[in-house]
Design a protein around this motif. Sequence first.
Motif, short mmCIF file in Angstrom:
data_model
loop_
_atom_site.label_atom_id
_atom_site.label_comp_id
_atom_site.label_asym_id
_atom_site.label_seq_id
_atom_site.Cartn_x
_atom_site.Cartn_y
_atom_site.Cartn_z
N LEU A 198 -2.92 -11.63 -29.69
CA LEU A 198 -1.89 -10.58 -29.65
C LEU A 198 -1.27 -10.43 -31.03
O LEU A 198 -0.88 -11.44 -31.64
CB LEU A 198 -0.79 -10.94 -28.65
CG LEU A 198 -1.14 -10.85 -27.16
CD1 LEU A 198 -1.92 -12.06 -26.71
CD2 LEU A 198 0.14 -10.77 -26.33
N ALA A 216 1.23 -8.06 -34.01
CA ALA A 216 2.34 -7.13 -34.27
C ALA A 216 1.83 -5.89 -35.01
O ALA A 216 0.67 -5.83 -35.42
CB ALA A 216 3.41 -7.85 -35.09
N TRP A 217 2.74 -4.93 -35.23
CA TRP A 217 2.38 -3.61 -35.75
C TRP A 217 2.53 -3.48 -37.25
O TRP A 217 2.20 -2.44 -37.81
CB TRP A 217 3.28 -2.55 -35.07
CG TRP A 217 4.69 -3.06 -34.98
CD1 TRP A 217 5.26 -3.70 -33.92
CD2 TRP A 217 5.67 -3.07 -36.03
NE1 TRP A 217 6.53 -4.12 -34.23
CE2 TRP A 217 6.81 -3.73 -35.52
CE3 TRP A 217 5.70 -2.59 -37.34
CZ2 TRP A 217 7.96 -3.93 -36.28
CZ3 TRP A 217 6.85 -2.79 -38.09
CH2 TRP A 217 7.96 -3.45 -37.55
N LYS A 222 -5.33 -7.85 -28.20
CA LYS A 222 -4.30 -6.88 -27.83
C LYS A 222 -3.38 -6.65 -29.03
O LYS A 222 -2.42 -7.38 -29.27
CB LYS A 222 -3.45 -7.34 -26.64
CG LYS A 222 -2.62 -6.16 -26.11
CD LYS A 222 -1.26 -6.55 -25.55
CE LYS A 222 -0.19 -6.78 -26.55
NZ LYS A 222 0.28 -5.60 -27.30
N PRO A 223 -3.70 -5.62 -29.80
CA PRO A 223 -2.82 -5.30 -30.93
C PRO A 223 -1.58 -4.59 -30.42
O PRO A 223 -1.45 -4.31 -29.23
CB PRO A 223 -3.67 -4.35 -31.78
CG PRO A 223 -5.04 -4.35 -31.14
CD PRO A 223 -4.86 -4.75 -29.73
N ALA A 224 -0.68 -4.27 -31.34
CA ALA A 224 0.56 -3.58 -30.95
C ALA A 224 0.25 -2.16 -30.48
O ALA A 224 -0.60 -1.48 -31.06
CB ALA A 224 1.51 -3.55 -32.13
N GLU A 225 0.94 -1.72 -29.46
CA GLU A 225 0.72 -0.37 -28.91
C GLU A 225 1.21 0.71 -29.87
O GLU A 225 0.80 1.87 -29.76
CB GLU A 225 1.45 -0.22 -27.56
CG GLU A 225 0.77 -0.90 -26.39
CD GLU A 225 0.76 -2.43 -26.48
OE1 GLU A 225 1.67 -3.00 -27.11
OE2 GLU A 225 -0.18 -3.05 -25.93
N ALA A 254 4.09 -7.74 -21.68
CA ALA A 254 4.32 -8.95 -20.88
C ALA A 254 3.28 -9.05 -19.76
O ALA A 254 2.83 -10.15 -19.42
CB ALA A 254 5.74 -8.93 -20.31
N SER A 264 -0.04 -10.29 -21.35
CA SER A 264 -0.09 -11.72 -21.69
C SER A 264 -0.11 -12.56 -20.42
O SER A 264 -0.88 -13.52 -20.32
CB SER A 264 1.08 -12.11 -22.60
OG SER A 264 2.29 -11.97 -21.92
N LEU A 314 -0.80 -15.69 -31.06
CA LEU A 314 0.15 -14.58 -31.21
C LEU A 314 0.61 -14.46 -32.65
O LEU A 314 0.90 -15.46 -33.29
CB LEU A 314 1.39 -14.83 -30.33
CG LEU A 314 2.59 -13.92 -30.60
CD1 LEU A 314 2.40 -12.55 -29.94
CD2 LEU A 314 3.90 -14.53 -30.11
N THR A 315 0.70 -13.24 -33.15
CA THR A 315 1.51 -12.97 -34.34
C THR A 315 2.64 -12.08 -33.89
O THR A 315 2.39 -10.95 -33.44
CB THR A 315 0.70 -12.27 -35.44
OG1 THR A 315 -0.39 -13.12 -35.80
CG2 THR A 315 1.56 -12.03 -36.67
N VAL A 330 9.29 -13.94 -28.55
CA VAL A 330 8.08 -13.77 -27.75
C VAL A 330 7.18 -15.01 -27.89
O VAL A 330 6.57 -15.46 -26.92
CB VAL A 330 7.33 -12.47 -28.15
CG1 VAL A 330 5.97 -12.39 -27.47
CG2 VAL A 330 8.17 -11.25 -27.79
N GLY A 379 8.24 -15.27 -36.87
CA GLY A 379 9.07 -14.63 -37.89
C GLY A 379 9.46 -15.55 -39.04
O GLY A 379 9.25 -16.76 -39.00
N PHE A 399 -2.17 -19.86 -44.14
CA PHE A 399 -0.91 -19.11 -44.05
C PHE A 399 -0.24 -19.52 -42.75
O PHE A 399 -0.84 -19.41 -41.68
CB PHE A 399 -1.24 -17.61 -44.03
CG PHE A 399 -0.03 -16.70 -44.05
CD1 PHE A 399 0.35 -16.05 -45.22
CD2 PHE A 399 0.71 -16.47 -42.90
CE1 PHE A 399 1.45 -15.20 -45.25
CE2 PHE A 399 1.81 -15.62 -42.92
CZ PHE A 399 2.17 -14.98 -44.10
#
Length: 495
Positions: A156, A158-159, A183-186, A217, A220, A234-235, A240, A260, A462
Motif C-alpha cells: 500500500l 501514498a500519493w 494498492k496505490p493511493a486512490e 480500510a 487492507s 505500507l508507505t 495508519v 512519516g 531508506f
Amino acid sequence: MHPQDLADAYPPLALHIGGAWLHAASGGQREVHDPATGALLGHLPLAGTTELNAAADAAALGFERWRHTLPLQRCDILRRGAALMRERAPAMARVLTLEQGKPLAEAEREVRLSADIIDVQAEEARRVHGHTVPPRLPGILMHEVRHRPLGPVAALTAWNFPVNLPARKLGAALAAGCSVVLKPAEETPGSAVLLVQCLLDAGLPDDVLSLVFGEPAHVSRTLIDHPAIAKVSLTGSVAVGRELAEHCARAGKRFSGELGGHAPVIVCDDADLDTVLKLSVPAKFRNAGQVCASPIRFFVARRHHAGFLERFAAAASRLKLGHGLQADTQMGPLTHARRLADMQHFVDDARAHGARIVTGGHRVAVPGLEHGLFFAPTVVADAPLSARVMRQEPFGPLATVHAFDTLDEAIAAANTLPELPYGLAAYAFTRDLETAHRLGDALEAGMVAINHYGVSQPELPFGGIRASGDGLEMGAEGLRTYLDTRTFTLAPHRA
Ligand code: NAD
C-alpha cells in the motif's frame, strides 16, 4: 489548458487482477481530479470484496510460479521493465504531474529514478546467497542458512510519489520472488496503471502482479485476512502504520512500514550560508513539501539566524507557483483538498501559540488556476514546542526556523523526545569533520546527511527509526525484507 486536452493525456483507469484489466468493479467508482485546475481526469473503479479476494487468489497462484522462476530470469524481466519506464518516462511524467501536481521535470526525474531503483533490486536478485556455519558439536555434517521468498505481499502506498513508492516495493518484492497485490493511493492511480503496464509488457507473468484500488480500510482488512497474503508493506502515515501493524500482528502476518518524518536541519556556526540556502530552498519546497524526508525544522547557529531567516523567507516567497506542466513552474499545488485545510490549521495553530509567520501562511489563487489547491511557501519563526507543527508532520510547504547557541542544545532540540517521536531523516551543515561525525551519531534518525539532502539513493537503504517505521527499502537491505531466512542442518544417519 482545456480540460479535454487533459483528459486525452490521461490513461483509462482500471484494476488489474489475474491477467485482466477491469474498468468497472463491485466497489463502485470515484473521480480523479487535477489538483492544479480541479478538472476531472477520469473515473477510478474500486474493488469490492470479490475483486480483492480474486487478487489475493491470483497472487497465491502467481507466487507458486514466480518463486520457481530462476533469479536471473526475474532479473531480466525487471530490467526490461525498467528500460520500458525510461522509454515511456515523458508520457508517464505527464500523467504523474496531471494527477499529483509536481512540476514536470520533478515528475520525469521520479520516473527515471524509479527505473534505477528497480534495476538495483533486480541485480540484487542474483545475490540472495545463504551461508554455512561451522557446527559446534561433533558428528554434524553441516549447518546452512537459507533464504527464500516469503510469499504474496500486499503493498500500500501514498500519493506523494505515485511511481517511486510503488517501484520501491515492486522492485524488491518481485526480485525476491514474491507476488504482489499493489494498492496505490486512490488520488494518483494513473501513474500506477502505467508502471504496472511496463512490468507486464516486460514479460512479468499476469498473476504475479495485481493492481487494486478501493476503500483503503476495507482493502487492507480484506487482504490481511486473506490466507494467501504473507506480508503487508505500507508507505504512509504513522497513524495508519500503527493500525495496520496491529491488524497484521493479530493475523500473524509480517508488516513493514515506511512512515512519516519531521526532519531537523542543524546549520552550524562554521557553515557557509550561501551554500546552505542554495540547497535548502529547493529541498524544502520540492513537491510542495509533500515529502516524508522533507527538511522541516531549521536550527540555525545564532550568528547566522537573522540572515538565514530573512533570505530563506525571501527566496520562498519568490518561488513561481503554477501548473506542473508549465515550464517555469517551481512549485505545484497540494495534491488534495484535505492537505490544504490541514496546512491552514498548522499555520493558525502556530500563530495562536505565539509563532511568527514570516512569509506565506495562506492559500494562494494563482491567476488562471483559481480552483487549484495552491498554498504559499511558508516560513514560521519562534514556534514553541507546544505548537502542533512542532509535534506533528505538516507534510506541506512549511518550514520552522529557530536559533541555537550550543551544538548540544541544537542536538537536543532536533531529537526532541518524547514530544516528537519521528526518526526518519536528519540533516546538518558544517565544515568540521569531527562535528559531522558527532552529528552522524547523535541525531536520532534512520538517515543522516551532512552538507546535502540526498538521502534517497537506489543503492542505499531508506527507512526510519522510532515512530517513522521499521521498513527498509532500496539498497541490498530492501530485498531482504521480502525473504524468509531458514536454518538447515544435516547429520549422517547412523543405525
Ligand atoms: P496514509 O497513511 O493516509 O495513506 C497511505 C496508504 O494507506 C494509501 O494507500 C492509503 O489509501 C492507505 N490508507 C489510508 N487509510 C487507511 C486505513 N485506515 N487502512 C488501510 N489503509 C489506509 O498516508 P498519506 O496521507 O496518503 O501519505 C502521507 C504520509 O506518508 C506522510 O506521513 C508521509 O511522511 C508518509 N510517507 C512516508 C514515506 C517513507 O518512505 N517513509 C514516503 C512517502 C510518504
